[in-house]
Design an enzyme around this catalytic site. Structure first.
Site, PDB file in Angstrom:
ATOM      1  N   THR B  92       0.862  -1.198   0.000  1.00 26.79           N
ATOM      2  CA  THR B  92       0.000   0.000   0.000  1.00 26.79           C
ATOM      3  C   THR B  92       0.897   1.246   0.000  1.00 26.79           C
ATOM      4  O   THR B  92       2.082   1.166   0.326  1.00 26.79           O
ATOM      5  CB  THR B  92      -0.929   0.022   1.237  1.00 26.79           C
ATOM      6  OG1 THR B  92      -0.126   0.040   2.413  1.00 26.79           O
ATOM      7  CG2 THR B  92      -1.857  -1.188   1.256  1.00 26.79           C
ATOM      8  N   LYS B 121       7.280   2.373   3.196  1.00 24.30           N
ATOM      9  CA  LYS B 121       8.264   2.996   4.099  1.00 24.30           C
ATOM     10  C   LYS B 121       7.646   3.532   5.386  1.00 24.30           C
ATOM     11  O   LYS B 121       8.305   3.569   6.418  1.00 24.30           O
ATOM     12  CB  LYS B 121       8.934   4.180   3.393  1.00 24.30           C
ATOM     13  CG  LYS B 121       9.847   3.797   2.262  1.00 24.30           C
ATOM     14  CD  LYS B 121      10.463   5.023   1.618  1.00 24.30           C
ATOM     15  CE  LYS B 121       9.535   5.694   0.656  1.00 24.30           C
ATOM     16  NZ  LYS B 121       9.226   4.984  -0.574  1.00 24.30           N
ATOM     17  N   VAL B 148      13.875   0.707   0.495  1.00 23.10           N
ATOM     18  CA  VAL B 148      15.033   1.586   0.312  1.00 23.10           C
ATOM     19  C   VAL B 148      15.685   1.300  -1.037  1.00 23.10           C
ATOM     20  O   VAL B 148      16.270   0.247  -1.232  1.00 23.10           O
ATOM     21  CB  VAL B 148      16.095   1.373   1.420  1.00 23.10           C
ATOM     22  CG1 VAL B 148      17.227   2.384   1.276  1.00 23.10           C
ATOM     23  CG2 VAL B 148      15.478   1.466   2.792  1.00 23.10           C
ATOM     24  N   GLU B 206       5.477  12.991  -8.932  1.00 24.05           N
ATOM     25  CA  GLU B 206       4.042  12.986  -8.631  1.00 24.05           C
ATOM     26  C   GLU B 206       3.451  14.383  -8.865  1.00 24.05           C
ATOM     27  O   GLU B 206       4.176  15.366  -8.924  1.00 24.05           O
ATOM     28  CB  GLU B 206       3.841  12.641  -7.137  1.00 24.05           C
ATOM     29  CG  GLU B 206       4.422  11.329  -6.710  1.00 24.05           C
ATOM     30  CD  GLU B 206       3.595  10.138  -7.167  1.00 24.05           C
ATOM     31  OE1 GLU B 206       2.378  10.313  -7.365  1.00 24.05           O
ATOM     32  OE2 GLU B 206       4.180   9.060  -7.338  1.00 24.05           O
ATOM     33  N   LYS B 221      13.773   6.784   4.019  1.00 25.95           N
ATOM     34  CA  LYS B 221      14.626   5.638   3.701  1.00 25.95           C
ATOM     35  C   LYS B 221      15.833   5.593   4.638  1.00 25.95           C
ATOM     36  O   LYS B 221      16.250   4.526   5.089  1.00 25.95           O
ATOM     37  CB  LYS B 221      15.085   5.727   2.246  1.00 25.95           C
ATOM     38  CG  LYS B 221      13.932   5.501   1.267  1.00 25.95           C
ATOM     39  CD  LYS B 221      14.315   5.846  -0.144  1.00 25.95           C
ATOM     40  CE  LYS B 221      13.171   5.566  -1.104  1.00 25.95           C
ATOM     41  NZ  LYS B 221      13.394   6.137  -2.433  1.00 25.95           N
TER      42      LYS B 221
END
Lengths: 162, 331
Positions: B92, B121, B148, B206, B221
């Site tokens: 997700t 993450k 990562v 994005e 990360k």
């Protein structure tokens, strides 16, 4: 650097070898063949540029080869660094920014390139900094970052400084 | 042959990539003793459940045609609670504020003694300690290589391949979007806004790019790296973060004239976790262009090791998920 060499062939080459091994840049070699020291040796004055952390290695290598190192007058500013600044560099008093680094006594700004695209857009500058050692270079960049925080400038430092 | 029943929770680009990879690699998996059977897939709207094994090819084409994977109104969390399986593939989207549904899914899976392989993450950047404690308590495996650096083997390299070495520090480029924008700004001498727009048009950035360009993605990360490799108990708030939005084309030019590129560098060592644009010598191994990611680890025995690879992409990320699955179940 002042050295004393034995008056036998090949000694000068032996003295210069460690400098070249650590990628030093020779500036001058003065070989006083006519002036013997009280110990019957020949005084030689070497001037060279080298990364500060290699100086000790050169001295040990010279001593291992039987060459006496009489004195080392460490020339300053052997660490060279570069940073980029972005923001309103000129309007936040660029002279003050430079003075604060120069006044440390261990680092100075030796070059500045400024790009000011438009009045309302932020400027960019590349600064060259010389410092007496790696640690002092880090300290100078830290100082520059704290000045930049006050003046809302972005400092882009090289990788591996801290 | 070991039959592993799995669910894929989250069926966006990464989830679909996992389905494609599992389809393509089923013979290989069987050859190493793993019979993978996906018994449920959920996206944010609906799900498909089949205890005998979901037809992955149909699920992928249904998602493409209708925008959803199935017609059952069962959420991912309910699937984890009610459908019998051993492995949850949690793909997700990342939520860095709360951990989102991913955190709920992972905790639910651990409560039921299931293994989790994830690309998410958020839960690990926020609650690494809690997540690992829950996994340990239930005897579950929790693997997260895909969180990562996409295809780059960051976690498994440091923890498994370099076992016995002490990892002294790690630095690198962990965000392909930022790397693309900075590389293109340099090439075109164009402002940030213009190259961001180009990256958005190409689908590299994005619509809301703040997560990437403000350095939040890199910071998340690094927190996972700091916790899993350096044994820290860090969370996102422990990272000092500067993004790339203030970088000018003039700055890139000036840096280039001095022999440097400007890259968004993430670094972790015992004392700090930092994300900031840095000057990288053009000849340095970290000076990679385009959307590539790269990282260097400094180790006590092996010295420096540098890996470059694709940091994103559905198949590349799925490759990291596949390697985690094999890591858990290979006999």
């Amino acid at each position: 650097m002042d050295l004393e060499l034995k008056d036998i062939p090949g000694q000068l080459v032996l003295a210069l070898k460690p400098v070249s091994e650590f990628k030093g840049n020779l500036i001058s070699v003065v070989h006083h063949h006519e002036k013997k020291t009280p110990r019957g040796k020949i005084p030689v004055h070497l001037v060279f540029e080298i990364k500060s952390d290699h100086l000790d290695n050169i001295i040990s290598l010279l001593e291992e080869s039987g060459i006496s190192v009489v004195s080392v007058d460490e020339k300053r500013y052997l660490e060279h660094g570069a940073v980029i600044l972005i923001g309103h560099i000129v309007h936040t008093d660029i002279k003050d920014t430079i003075d604060k680094i120069d006044n440390t006594g261990y680092a100075e700004i030796v070059d500045l390139n400024l790009a000011m695209p438009r009045v309302n857009r932020p400027s960019s500058a590349s600064l060259k900094i010389d410092a007496v050692s790696k640690q002092h270079m880090s300290a100078a960049i830290e100082l520059l970052k704290s000045i930049a925080r006050e003046k809302d400038l972005l400092v882009i430092e090289p990788i591996g400084v801290n | 042959m070991k039959t592993i029943r799995a669910s894929i929770i989250g069926f966006g680009a990464v989830g679909q990539g996992v389905a494609k990879v599992l389809l393509g690699k089923s013979d290989y998996l069987r050859s190493i003793g793993i019979d993978m059977k996906v018994v449920a897939i959920a996206d944010s709207r609906a799900s498909v459940i089949d205890p005998h094994g979901v037809d992955l090819a149909s699920a992928i084409s249904r998602k493409k045609d209708t925008g959803t994977v199935g017609s059952e109104a069962v959420s991912g969390t309910e699937i984890i609670r009610t459908v019998g399986h051993e492995l949850v593939i949690e793909t997700t989207p990342t939520n860095i504020e709360t951990g989102g549904v991913g955190l709920v899914n992972m905790m639910t899976a651990f409560e039921r003694g299931m293994d989790v392989v994830t690309s998410n993450k958020g839960p690990l950047a926020l609650k690494y300690g809690d997540v690992m404690a829950a996994a340990k308590k239930s005897g579950s495996n929790c693997r997260f290589e895909a969180t990562v650096g996409g295809a780059m083997p960051v976690i498994n390299l440091a923890c498994d391949v370099l076992a016995g070495n002490r990892i002294i520090s790690m630095e690198g480029i962990f965000n392909g979007t930022c790397n693309y924008i900075l590389s293109r700004m340099m090439e075109e001498q164009a402002p940030y806004e213009q190259m961001l727009a180009e990256a958005q048009e190409l689908g590299i950035a994005e619509k809301d790019p703040s997560y990437d360009v403000e350095g939040i993605d890199t910071a998340s990360k690094l927190v996972i790296v700091a916790n899993s490799i350096f044994g820290m108990n860090a969370s996102y708030k422990d990272v000092t973060v500067t993004g790339i939005t203030r970088i000018t084309p003039e700055a890139l030019s000036l840096a280039n004239a001095d022999g440097f590129a400007i890259k968004l560098i993430g670094e972790v060592n015992d004392s700090r976790i930092n994300v900031a644009p840095k000057l990288v010598p053009l000849s340095h191994p970290l000076a990679v262009g385009g959307t590539l990611n790269v990282f260097s680890v400094q180790t006590d025995l092996a010295g420096p090791i540098t890996i470059t690879g694709r940091g994103a992409g559905s198949i590349e990320t799925a490759s990291a998920i596949l390697s985690d699955i094999i890591g858990i179940y290979k006999i």
